[in-house]
Design a protein around this motif. Structure first.
Motif, short mmCIF file in Angstrom:
data_model
loop_
_atom_site.label_atom_id
_atom_site.label_comp_id
_atom_site.label_asym_id
_atom_site.label_seq_id
_atom_site.Cartn_x
_atom_site.Cartn_y
_atom_site.Cartn_z
N ASP A 30 0.85 -1.18 0.00
CA ASP A 30 0.00 0.00 0.00
C ASP A 30 0.89 1.25 0.00
N THR A 31 1.27 1.69 -1.19
CA THR A 31 2.13 2.87 -1.32
C THR A 31 1.84 3.53 -2.65
N ASN A 32 2.49 4.65 -2.94
CA ASN A 32 2.32 5.26 -4.25
C ASN A 32 3.56 6.07 -4.62
N THR A 38 8.43 11.86 -2.74
CA THR A 38 8.56 13.03 -1.87
C THR A 38 9.20 12.67 -0.52
N ARG A 39 9.00 11.45 -0.04
CA ARG A 39 9.58 11.07 1.27
C ARG A 39 11.00 10.53 1.18
N THR A 40 11.40 10.08 -0.04
CA THR A 40 12.73 9.46 -0.12
C THR A 40 13.60 10.02 -1.25
N ASP A 153 6.68 -5.34 3.39
CA ASP A 153 6.99 -4.28 4.37
C ASP A 153 7.21 -2.96 3.63
N ARG A 154 6.20 -2.10 3.60
CA ARG A 154 6.30 -0.87 2.81
C ARG A 154 7.31 0.12 3.38
N ASN A 155 7.67 -0.08 4.64
CA ASN A 155 8.66 0.77 5.28
C ASN A 155 10.06 0.59 4.71
N TRP A 222 15.21 -5.38 8.18
CA TRP A 222 14.21 -4.66 8.98
C TRP A 222 14.87 -3.43 9.58
N GLN A 223 14.14 -2.33 9.62
CA GLN A 223 14.69 -1.13 10.25
C GLN A 223 13.58 -0.34 10.93
N ASP A 224 13.98 0.40 11.94
CA ASP A 224 13.10 1.40 12.55
C ASP A 224 13.41 2.69 11.78
N GLY A 225 12.57 2.95 10.77
CA GLY A 225 12.86 4.02 9.80
C GLY A 225 13.11 5.37 10.46
N ARG A 226 12.24 5.71 11.43
CA ARG A 226 12.38 7.04 12.04
C ARG A 226 13.66 7.14 12.87
N ALA A 227 13.96 6.08 13.62
CA ALA A 227 15.18 6.10 14.45
C ALA A 227 16.41 6.19 13.55
N ALA A 262 20.68 7.06 1.08
CA ALA A 262 19.60 6.36 1.78
C ALA A 262 18.26 7.05 1.58
N ASN A 263 18.28 8.38 1.70
CA ASN A 263 17.05 9.15 1.61
C ASN A 263 17.45 10.58 1.30
N LEU A 264 16.83 11.18 0.29
CA LEU A 264 17.22 12.54 -0.12
C LEU A 264 17.04 13.54 1.03
N ARG A 265 16.01 13.29 1.85
CA ARG A 265 15.79 14.23 2.97
C ARG A 265 16.93 14.14 3.99
N ILE A 266 17.47 12.94 4.18
CA ILE A 266 18.63 12.80 5.07
C ILE A 266 19.83 13.54 4.47
C1 LIG Z 1 11.63 4.69 6.02
C2 LIG Z 1 11.36 6.14 5.73
C3 LIG Z 1 11.40 6.42 4.23
C4 LIG Z 1 9.96 6.50 6.23
O1 LIG Z 1 9.70 7.89 6.00
P1 LIG Z 1 9.12 8.80 7.16
O2 LIG Z 1 8.87 10.12 6.58
O3 LIG Z 1 10.05 8.67 8.33
O4 LIG Z 1 7.76 8.09 7.43
P2 LIG Z 1 7.19 7.58 8.83
O5 LIG Z 1 7.85 6.30 9.18
O6 LIG Z 1 7.22 8.70 9.81
O7 LIG Z 1 5.71 7.27 8.40
C5 LIG Z 1 4.80 8.32 8.03
C6 LIG Z 1 3.52 7.68 7.56
O8 LIG Z 1 3.73 7.12 6.26
C7 LIG Z 1 3.36 5.73 6.27
N1 LIG Z 1 4.23 5.01 5.37
C8 LIG Z 1 5.39 4.36 5.63
N2 LIG Z 1 5.88 3.81 4.53
C9 LIG Z 1 5.03 4.12 3.53
C10 LIG Z 1 5.01 3.86 2.16
N3 LIG Z 1 5.97 3.14 1.55
N4 LIG Z 1 3.99 4.34 1.42
C11 LIG Z 1 3.01 5.05 1.98
N5 LIG Z 1 2.96 5.34 3.30
C12 LIG Z 1 3.97 4.88 4.06
C13 LIG Z 1 3.54 5.30 7.70
O9 LIG Z 1 2.76 4.16 7.99
C14 LIG Z 1 3.07 6.52 8.45
O10 LIG Z 1 1.67 6.53 8.48
P3 LIG Z 1 0.88 7.00 9.81
O11 LIG Z 1 1.27 8.45 9.99
O12 LIG Z 1 -0.52 6.78 9.44
O13 LIG Z 1 1.39 6.12 10.90
C15 LIG Z 1 12.38 7.06 6.44
O14 LIG Z 1 12.17 7.02 7.83
C16 LIG Z 1 13.81 6.71 6.17
O15 LIG Z 1 14.30 6.86 5.05
N6 LIG Z 1 14.53 6.26 7.19
C17 LIG Z 1 15.94 5.91 7.09
C18 LIG Z 1 16.10 4.66 6.31
C19 LIG Z 1 17.53 4.27 6.13
O16 LIG Z 1 18.41 5.08 6.11
N7 LIG Z 1 17.76 2.99 6.01
C20 LIG Z 1 19.05 2.46 5.80
C21 LIG Z 1 19.38 1.64 6.93
S1 LIG Z 1 19.89 0.07 6.63
#
Ligand SMILES: CC(C)(COP(=O)(O)OP(=O)(O)OC[C@H]1O[C@@H](n2cnc3c(N)ncnc32)[C@H](O)[C@@H]1OP(=O)(O)O)[C@@H](O)C(=O)NCCC(=O)NCCS
Length: 333
Positions: A30-32, A38-40, A153-155, A222-227, A262-266
């Motif tokens: 479930d993503t688009n 915009t998030r990555t 895992d959409r995360n 697996w990762q805790d994206g926000r952390a 990893a992520n353009l915002r980072i």
């Molecule tokens: C994973 C990552 C892209 C998520 O972006 P984010 O802006 O932090 O998003 P959040 O985790 O705060 O989630 C925001 C919302 O988007 C949702 N969401 C997460 N992934 C999604 C996806 N692929 N598509 C749509 N929605 C998504 C979440 O469920 C959350 O919804 P909620 O507010 O209803 O709970 C980002 O945290 C990230 O890039 N982290 C670092 C990853 C990294 O460096 N990894 C390398 C390590 S090995």
């Protein structure tokens, strides 16, 4: 004792042909496209064919780096390969590459610092060269991450792709102004394994469950994206600043920031905090996503081949990884 400068004298990269677009992922989770971009900052990533080993792209990247350095493989004294997804537990990926490229005079081994692997290997290889022990090193980073991605895992599945990059390092006796590797900063925090993890299927389950507070640890990335997001911004920013401070170098004198992708915002947050504007940041994230250890090597090669990086430029590499681990390295090209 004579000390040596260690310079990057050639680069190469190799990407699998198969493209995974954001709309391909829309069919799996479930993503688009809009959310992902915009998030990555990612639009596409590459995927190895099922019958294509990681070794294959590692060899291609190595051959291209050797060609761009204009050296013969027998001149290579040392091969270090950084990967978390090598095809074999052993022999090392570095030996598999050695076998294919005919670098018969090299010692070869692997190193693992996850997404910071290329950076750690660059620094590691440079140590052998700075002392004069070796003259020429091949540093490779190659990953087949899509084999370890949980496509439910959409995360995480939106982030990762496959690819390889390589660089040739060469030692020359130091004379006058320093060049090549000027300074580095590496660090790790093993108490934070719970931020990002990917176990082997054979790891004892009860023990794995003590490492994180998740219900179940599966053999996928697996990762805790926000952390990770916060730790990456702080870790890379602090690391880059430590080098700038130590070298008494204003950020304006860095020609290119070459960060882990990893992520353009980072990346943008790190650039802003250290004072390097986005027009001096090297990127390959949009087309290749996060290829872990390979990402920095692929980006370096892209920027070299585009002619953006010129002789005399100051390059700041910076990376952050599971482990946690982080680091930066300043090169005068
Ligand atoms: C994973 C990552 C892209 C998520 O972006 P984010 O802006 O932090 O998003 P959040 O985790 O705060 O989630 C925001 C919302 O988007 C949702 N969401 C997460 N992934 C999604 C996806 N692929 N598509 C749509 N929605 C998504 C979440 O469920 C959350 O919804 P909620 O507010 O209803 O709970 C980002 O945290 C990230 O890039 N982290 C670092 C990853 C990294 O460096 N990894 C390398 C390590 S090995």
């Amino acid at each position: 004792m004579t000390l040596y400068d260690v310079s990057i004298v050639g680069t190469g990269s190799a990407l699998p042909d198969t493209v995974i677009t954001n709309s391909d992922l829309e069919k799996l989770v479930d993503t688009n496209d809009e959310w992902i971009f915009t998030r990555t900052g990612i639009r596409e990533r590459r995927r190895l064919r099922d019958d294509q080993p990681v070794t294959d792209i590692a060899v291609q990247a190595a051959k291209r780096a050797i060609e761009s350095a204009g050296i013969d493989p027998t001149e290579i004294d040392l091969i270090i390969a950084a990967s978390i997804t090598a095809d074999l537990i052993f022999p090392p990926l570095a030996c598999m590459v050695q076998r294919e490229i005919g670098a018969s005079n090299a010692a070869a081994f692997d190193t693992n610092a996850v997404c910071a692997g290329f950076l750690f290997a660059l620094v590691q290889g440079s140590q052998f060269l700075q002392t004069g022990a070796y003259k020429t090193a091949l540093i490779i980073a190659a990953e087949g991450l899509t084999r370890y991605v949980d496509y439910t895992d959409r995360n995480s599945c939106i982030l990762f792709g496959d690819g390889a990059g390589a660089a040739i390092l060469r030692a020359t006796p130091q004379q006058g102004k320093r060049k090549g590797l000027i300074d580095f900063d590496l660090g790790s925090d093993g108490t934070r394994v719970n931020v990002a993890i990917c176990p082997r299927p054979s790891a004892p389950k009860e023990w794995l469950d003590t490492l994180t507070d998740r219900d179940e640890v599966t053999p996928y990335i697996w990762q805790d994206g926000r952390a990770m997001f916060k730790a990456a911004i702080n870790g890379m920013t602090d690391s880059v600043k430590r080098i700038l401070t130590r070298q008494e170098l204003p950020a304006e004198q860095i020609d290119w920031l070459v960060p882990h992708q990893a992520n353009l915002r980072i990346i943008e947050a790190v650039g802003e905090r250290v004072g390097i504007p986005s027009d001096r940041v090297a990127l390959s994230l949009e087309e290749y996503g996060n290829t872990s250890a390979a990402s920095m090597a692929i980006t370096l090669d892209k920027w070299m081949r585009l002619g953006h990086i010129q002789p005399g430029n100051r390059i700041m590499f910076t990376a952050f990884a599971g482990g946690l681990s982080w680091g930066s390295a300043l090169f005068q090209m």
